[in-house]
Design an enzyme around this catalytic site. Structure first.
Site, PDB file in Angstrom:
ATOM      1  N   ASN A 295      -3.250   2.870 -13.029  1.00  0.00           N
ATOM      2  CA  ASN A 295      -3.921   3.173 -11.779  1.00  0.00           C
ATOM      3  C   ASN A 295      -5.419   3.244 -12.084  1.00  0.00           C
ATOM      4  O   ASN A 295      -5.846   2.869 -13.172  1.00  0.00           O
ATOM      5  CB  ASN A 295      -3.403   4.495 -11.221  1.00  0.00           C
ATOM      6  CG  ASN A 295      -3.446   4.498  -9.692  1.00  0.00           C
ATOM      7  OD1 ASN A 295      -4.465   4.120  -9.098  1.00  0.00           O
ATOM      8  ND2 ASN A 295      -2.377   4.904  -9.057  1.00  0.00           N
ATOM      9  N   THR A 296      -6.207   3.714 -11.167  1.00  0.00           N
ATOM     10  CA  THR A 296      -7.668   3.682 -11.360  1.00  0.00           C
ATOM     11  C   THR A 296      -8.161   4.855 -12.213  1.00  0.00           C
ATOM     12  O   THR A 296      -7.531   5.903 -12.287  1.00  0.00           O
ATOM     13  CB  THR A 296      -8.373   3.724  -9.999  1.00  0.00           C
ATOM     14  OG1 THR A 296      -7.893   4.848  -9.268  1.00  0.00           O
ATOM     15  CG2 THR A 296      -8.088   2.465  -9.203  1.00  0.00           C
TER      16      THR A 296
ATOM     17  N   GLY B 127      -7.763  -4.942 -13.678  1.00  0.00           N
ATOM     18  CA  GLY B 127      -8.767  -5.960 -13.928  1.00  0.00           C
ATOM     19  C   GLY B 127      -8.265  -7.366 -14.133  1.00  0.00           C
ATOM     20  O   GLY B 127      -9.020  -8.229 -14.580  1.00  0.00           O
TER      21      GLY B 127
ATOM     22  N   LYS C  83       0.861  -1.188   0.000  1.00  0.00           N
ATOM     23  CA  LYS C  83       0.000   0.000   0.000  1.00  0.00           C
ATOM     24  C   LYS C  83       0.897   1.237   0.000  1.00  0.00           C
ATOM     25  O   LYS C  83       2.023   1.191   0.510  1.00  0.00           O
ATOM     26  CB  LYS C  83      -0.854  -0.042   1.280  1.00  0.00           C
ATOM     27  CG  LYS C  83      -1.689   1.197   1.559  1.00  0.00           C
ATOM     28  CD  LYS C  83      -2.941   1.220   0.729  1.00  0.00           C
ATOM     29  CE  LYS C  83      -3.714   2.532   0.860  1.00  0.00           C
ATOM     30  NZ  LYS C  83      -4.547   2.808  -0.313  1.00  0.00           N
TER      31      LYS C  83
ATOM     32  N   CYS D 217      -2.734   8.566  -8.025  1.00  0.00           N
ATOM     33  CA  CYS D 217      -3.919   8.272  -7.230  1.00  0.00           C
ATOM     34  C   CYS D 217      -4.902   9.421  -7.378  1.00  0.00           C
ATOM     35  O   CYS D 217      -4.575  10.569  -7.061  1.00  0.00           O
ATOM     36  CB  CYS D 217      -3.550   8.102  -5.765  1.00  0.00           C
ATOM     37  SG  CYS D 217      -5.013   8.019  -4.732  1.00  0.00           S
TER      38      CYS D 217
HETATM   39  C1  LIG Z   1      -8.783  -0.341  -2.574  1.00  0.00           C
HETATM   40  C2  LIG Z   1      -7.674   0.106  -3.491  1.00  0.00           C
HETATM   41  C3  LIG Z   1      -6.593   0.807  -2.989  1.00  0.00           C
HETATM   42  C4  LIG Z   1      -5.565   1.238  -3.826  1.00  0.00           C
HETATM   43  N1  LIG Z   1      -4.493   1.900  -3.299  1.00  0.00           N
HETATM   44  C5  LIG Z   1      -3.439   2.249  -4.101  1.00  0.00           C
HETATM   45  C6  LIG Z   1      -2.268   2.843  -3.569  1.00  0.00           C
HETATM   46  O1  LIG Z   1      -2.134   3.044  -2.366  1.00  0.00           O
HETATM   47  N2  LIG Z   1      -1.271   3.189  -4.432  1.00  0.00           N
HETATM   48  C7  LIG Z   1      -1.367   2.955  -5.776  1.00  0.00           C
HETATM   49  O2  LIG Z   1      -0.448   3.280  -6.515  1.00  0.00           O
HETATM   50  N3  LIG Z   1      -2.458   2.369  -6.308  1.00  0.00           N
HETATM   51  C8  LIG Z   1      -3.500   2.004  -5.504  1.00  0.00           C
HETATM   52  N4  LIG Z   1      -4.593   1.375  -6.053  1.00  0.00           N
HETATM   53  C9  LIG Z   1      -4.631   1.081  -7.499  1.00  0.00           C
HETATM   54  C10 LIG Z   1      -4.211  -0.364  -7.774  1.00  0.00           C
HETATM   55  O3  LIG Z   1      -2.892  -0.604  -7.347  1.00  0.00           O
HETATM   56  C11 LIG Z   1      -4.332  -0.686  -9.266  1.00  0.00           C
HETATM   57  O4  LIG Z   1      -3.498   0.184  -9.990  1.00  0.00           O
HETATM   58  C12 LIG Z   1      -5.738  -0.546  -9.790  1.00  0.00           C
HETATM   59  O5  LIG Z   1      -6.663  -0.956  -8.824  1.00  0.00           O
HETATM   60  C13 LIG Z   1      -5.984  -1.336 -11.081  1.00  0.00           C
HETATM   61  O6  LIG Z   1      -5.785  -2.709 -10.902  1.00  0.00           O
HETATM   62  P1  LIG Z   1      -6.969  -3.752 -10.530  1.00  0.00           P
HETATM   63  O7  LIG Z   1      -8.085  -3.493 -11.500  1.00  0.00           O
HETATM   64  O8  LIG Z   1      -6.371  -5.106 -10.658  1.00  0.00           O
HETATM   65  O9  LIG Z   1      -7.380  -3.438  -9.137  1.00  0.00           O
HETATM   66  C14 LIG Z   1      -5.634   0.955  -5.216  1.00  0.00           C
HETATM   67  C15 LIG Z   1      -6.715   0.241  -5.722  1.00  0.00           C
HETATM   68  C16 LIG Z   1      -7.745  -0.206  -4.889  1.00  0.00           C
HETATM   69  C17 LIG Z   1      -8.892  -0.970  -5.482  1.00  0.00           C
END
Ligand SMILES: Cc1cc2nc3c(=O)[nH]c(=O)nc-3n(C[C@H](O)[C@H](O)[C@H](O)COP(=O)(O)O)c2cc1C
Ligand SMILES: Cc1cc2nc3c(=O)[nH]c(=O)nc-3n(C[C@H](O)[C@H](O)[C@H](O)COP(=O)(O)OP(=O)(O)OC[C@H]3O[C@@H](n4cnc5c(N)ncnc54)[C@H](O)[C@@H]3O)c2cc1C
Ligand SMILES: Cc1cc2nc3c(=O)[nH]c(=O)nc-3n(C[C@H](O)[C@H](O)[C@H](O)COP(=O)(O)OP(=O)(O)OC[C@H]3O[C@@H](n4cnc5c(N)ncnc54)[C@H](O)[C@@H]3O)c2cc1C
Ligand SMILES: Cc1cc2nc3c(=O)[nH]c(=O)nc-3n(C[C@H](O)[C@H](O)[C@H](O)COP(=O)(O)O)c2cc1C
Ligand code: FES
Ligand code: FES
Lengths: 259, 302, 302, 259
Positions: free
Chosen positions: B192-193, B244, B46, B130
């Site tokens: 990232n998201t 995803g 995290k 983020c």
């Molecule tokens: C609950 C949550 C917390 C996240 N916290 C961070 C974070 O602290 N730092 C970061 O770079 N990305 C963070 N992300 C983004 C994820 O690392 C990742 O880039 C993003 O969720 C896309 O991948 P996924 O679809 O497999 O979740 C977070 C995502 C989620 C869902």
């Protein structure tokens, strides 16, 4: 305390009152390990609903490997609506048992529940020693559920309804105030306003109070920090004033959390 | 058949390409009940800041079709607790450790990186994308010049290879990718998201206390694959693909598009065993398709 | 209770806010077997060009989690066939007609708009955001200056109110929204599709012949809601919200975020009756919540 | 020809050979209207799979309102895999009947099918008048299905397998060449290479040929232009050389389309 991901199968399901369902699941591993006040994350067989539905254990039959969940369908198109359509034989994934559970070494305790917070108190009653009272708040007579089960499990059951259609018209704090004898401890689950009122009452009366909290969850095991609730003191794990409902709770001493 | 799942990022070897996505796996402890961390290429922590962060108010989570929104707001116990508690835990396992670094300002990022100079950490991942933190987030991550600048400043002080994590909320991700490369990044990670919003029509209010949140999960996978593909053809740096991924097939898709490694994020929430399963599934695919070395797959579809 | 579902766009009244999204509803004929077109606020046609377009090779479609990719490539029979066959069909119904206009160049857009000057069409929708046509698509739609320029040129020659349809593949959608407003747009519609990619790991090739396609469907809904919300707070123009709407609740969410009307797209494919159902569901929500006029909902969550 | 969206329920399902399933659905409205060579769009009870699975009608029992679908599971995690898990009582949505169907007023016709293109020919056989021959190409003896049904429905059935484990080793064109008497028409469904070979053969021999085509679909009713196939001439609807498999097909005269 080992959590497992278990493929459970539906043994049966029925409606207890409009919108409230009683689901029995065969899940021997979780049933063997679970304690009252713990919950399971229920996963749906539908890739559109990726997050878990945390549902408390209303009944734990460890001998037969059966879990009982009583839950409310929140709205059309929701995951709980989908769950309510699952029939005997449907398989689904569970993660559990999760959370800390209620303390059970309390004599002369009152369990206090409101609405859909009532179910977890049933299994708790069986685990409590000595005399035990159940104070239950419902919306109205037409939306009762589990009352017969509580009548068996508790020494005394008192009801409040919002519209006065059964028991007293009022809330669970009114029921507490009306008790001839103060309980030695209160264990509660229900909506936030109820928990707040209980906290004020318990502080006033000096009765130890435990509250079971709700928050939206993702991981259910303390990793994502999605389900936090504000804590009174800096928390050891988070190093800020946040506790994780899934891992540090869902049951907290009322003083621990800012309701 | 003898297959190799090893990949290399900035000269450091990972036993397999499967990592965990920052923020979805804590610092590994909780998931170690479900996954043998020794079986993962790397664990990504995290976001870690110089001081403890409380994050956003709740609700922090919402479900969306095939995905989810989060607005955790980078809650974290701060770099001191990370070094004292989390890192020693992770060092008990034979896996690479990536520290996701966040800050409200360039100074704060640099502070974390300096505190980690002597620490037994394999990579730093710069979270400049983020969307939930106004100051330290979106502003840095979507402007090429800002990306280049912060990358350079952090790289100057970093003892470990630097991964820069890119935001998908941009018109052209190859621009920020090139900027990070120019700034000295060793590896890029994406995506990232995506910024999203959900409204509760009965309460007529936002579902998330923060109004907007970051969209992740299966829903975003096709966007992530496209962006990885685009970056693979725009920069020379190795890429860590995420967004995803919930099966080995999703991971392989990302690798074929150009990723050297992959991260599994949101999928951990609906299957706590998924990261190990993805690693095993990749090995099975190599066997099944007679591919001796996973590196043959990287960017093989063009 | 007497409820009103009427909304007004550029001074033209729609009996309800439900429209069909361009390209998902043909020119209405096929779906008229399932939906009473008289019950819709408007029908939006597939993109119409000056001459017939053959579109992209197949496969043109792919499924993704909670969504789909399309790379139709704006196949259309051309404006002549539209005027002779499709428009007369649509005029048999009591609904508004919106013609989605596409072109490879500014000249081609202007040509279509001029051909439609005398036609009984209620609105023109400028598709400058289709990601599947290189020349006429993405280049126009993601640069604020280009958006303003083409909007102005088309508006000069347009007899009907002009809707400009925005691309979500941008860093800041309020920039292109403001540009369209500056160029003279009467209404904005958003979002078009997000660029995505899918790879077949067994064949090791792209699923779509065109490599990339546009992502639509429920998966994108939270992104669309966020962008509608952002635009509602950035421009004065009325907005048509779309992206993943498949229920009345989804539509109301979009309206609460700031849309005056909504379009239902991909959902038609899995429920051919959906557009009429969404219109009925919105009316039911107004009844149920004691809302007399739908206009009270527009942008009510802020 | 009215298409309807109908909620169907699963009557039963079984595997015919590894990966090929035989599904019976109660869908009276569609069964009443359907003709051989038409198909239904099958929708899954899983919001992750939003697009339809177009599946041909292998059997149409209009009297009892029953549709028979025979389909192959394409891969792990696919929609057809999900479909294969649906048991009796499961409800699902169908859209149909879709497409044009085969011509049936043809005497002395041969139906020619390859692999998972075989099922729609079964219902077709029942509709054809006079003498009818079925030429079927399978991968191998271990992957046969529907053979007994074809033996009943056709006057003559000939088999080719890729590995020669049953019938001749070779393909359906080899079977055609080996026929003592040329058929008066050929109606076919199967993989593209097979259709191409058939087209060359039919042109050579001057036999009219119909082919049933496959393409990925979204709307299934001709609106989205997702499922086009290149046509020999400019098509009246599209005004370009594209025909819609769902609405103009799936059955085409071989000369109409560029295979
Ligand atoms: C609950 C949550 C917390 C996240 N916290 C961070 C974070 O602290 N730092 C970061 O770079 N990305 C963070 N992300 C983004 C994820 O690392 C990742 O880039 C993003 O969720 C896309 O991948 P996924 O679809 O497999 O979740 C977070 C995502 C989620 C869902
Ligand atoms: C520890 C715990 C125990 C619970 N026990 C019970 C119980 O025994 N019986 C019961 O009826 N309900 C219980 N709840 C509440 C229950 O989790 C929610 O009502 C349920 O998740 C709503 O899901 P949905 O599919 O109806 O709603 P949707 O709106 O479809 O859910 C979307 C997402 O939001 C989450 N969510 C929505 N409302 C809540 C909420 N109130 N609490 C937590 N998550 C929410 C869902 O889990 C899901 O991830 C409990 C919650 C917690 C945290
Ligand atoms: C008119 C028509 C009739 C058909 N009849 C039959 C039949 O009787 N039996 C049978 O087994 N198969 C038939 N098919 C093929 C069948 O539609 C696909 O095998 C099936 O859709 C694959 O879905 P999936 O869930 O396994 O694959 P996934 O990969 O999960 O599918 C993803 C998407 O691609 C589509 N898709 C993938 N492959 C194909 C394909 N070959 N053709 C069309 N769409 C595809 C799916 O429908 C879905 O929308 C027919 C196809 C058409 C067009
Ligand atoms: C098959 C398909 C074809 C489309 N064709 C067009 C088009 O011709 N012109 C256009 O402006 N948008 C087109 N779009 C975009 C939609 O109009 C809409 O903006 C987008 O799909 C998001 O809405 P939805 O998620 O409800 O589908 C198309 C979308 C799909 C799925
Ligand atoms: S749900 Fe993830 S920390 Fe509680
Ligand atoms: S599937 Fe839409 S036109 Fe054929």
């Amino acid at each position: 305390m080992t959590k497992v991901r278990e493929r459970a199968s539906v043994l049966g399901q029925r409606a207890l009152c409009p919108g409230v369902y009683d689901l029995r699941l065969l899940a021997p591993q979780i049933a063997a390990a679970a304690r009252p006040g713990q919950f399971v994350n229920v996963f749906l067989n539908n890739g559109a609903h990726i997050l878990p539905r945390p549902i408390s254990l209303c009944g734990i039959d460890s001998e037969n490997g059966i879990l009982r969940l009583v839950y409310r369908v929140t709205r059309e198109g929701s995951g709980t609506e989908e769950l309510s359509r699952y029939t005997a034989g449907t398989e689904l994934l569970l993660l559990g048992p999760l959370g800390n559970g209620f303390p059970t070494a309390l004599d002369n305790a009152a369990v206090v529940g409101g609405g859909i917070g009532i179910p977890p108190l049933l299994e708790l009653l069986w685990a409590l020693p000595g005399k035990k009272t159940a104070l239950l708040g419902y919306r109205s007579k037409s939306q009762l559920f589990l009352l017969e089960d509580f009548a068996v499990a508790a020494d005394e059951v008192k009801i409040a309804t919002e519209d006065g259609s059964l028991g007293i018209r009022g809330n669970v704090v009114d029921l507490l105030r009306a008790l001839p004898e103060k309980p030695k401890a209160i264990l509660s689950c229900g909506p936030l306003p109820m928990l707040r009122a209980l906290k004020a009452y318990a502080a006033e009366e000096g009765i130890p109070l435990w509250v079971s909290m709700e928050e939206r969850m993702a991981c259910g095991i303390g990793a994502c920090l999605g389900c936090i609730t504000e804590s009174a003191e800096v928390d050891a794990h988070s190093n800020v004033k946040n506790k994780r409902v899934c891992a540090d709770g869902p049951v907290f001493r009322a003083e621990e959390v800012v309701l | 058949m003898n297959i190799s799942t090893e990949v290399s990022l900035a000269g450091i070897t990972l036993k397999n390409p499967v990592m965990t996505a920052s923020g979805t796996f804590g610092a590994g402890e909780e998931y170690s009940e479900f996954v043998d961390l020794n079986k993962l290429g790397a664990v990504v922590t995290k976001g870690v800041a110089a001081v403890p962060w409380a994050g956003n108010p709740t609700p922090r989570l919402a479900e969306t079709p095939g995905g989810m929104l989060n607005a955790i707001g980078l809650q974290n116990p701060g770099v001191d607790v990370f070094l004292e508690r989390d890192l020693p835990f992770l060092k008990r396992f034979d896996t690479r450790v990536v520290v996701n670094v966040c800050g409200h300002s360039e100074e704060e990022y640099v502070e974390v990186v300096e505190r980690l100079r002597e620490a037994p950490v394999d990579f730093l991942e710069l979270n400049i994308s983020c969307p939930n933190v106004k100051e330290g987030g979106i502003a840095f991550g979507t402007q090429a010049k800002a990306v280049e600048h912060i990358t350079r400043r952090v790289k100057e002080r970093a003892a470990q290879p630097l991964i820069v994590k890119l935001s998908p909320n941009v018109t052209d991700i190859t621009e920020t990718a090139r900027a990070a490369e120019a700034g000295g990044a060793d590896v890029l990670s994406l995506i990232n998201t995506l910024t999203g919003m959900k409204i509760d029509i009965m309460r007529r209010s936002f579902v998330l206390a923060n109004r907007t949140g970051g969209l992740s999960g299966p829903a975003v996978h096709p966007i992530a694959v496209r962006m990885v593909y685009d970056c693979a053809h725009a920069v020379k740096l190795p890429l860590i693909g995420m967004g995803g991924i919930s099966t080995a097939a999703d991971a392989i898709e990302m690798i074929l598009a150009g990723a050297t490694a992959v991260s599994v994020g949101t999928a951990n929430f609906y299957n706590p065993c998924v990261s190990e399963e993805v690693a095993a599934g990749i090995a099975a695919y190599l066997e099944q398709t007679g591919t001796e070395d996973i590196r043959e797959l990287i960017g093989a579809v063009r």
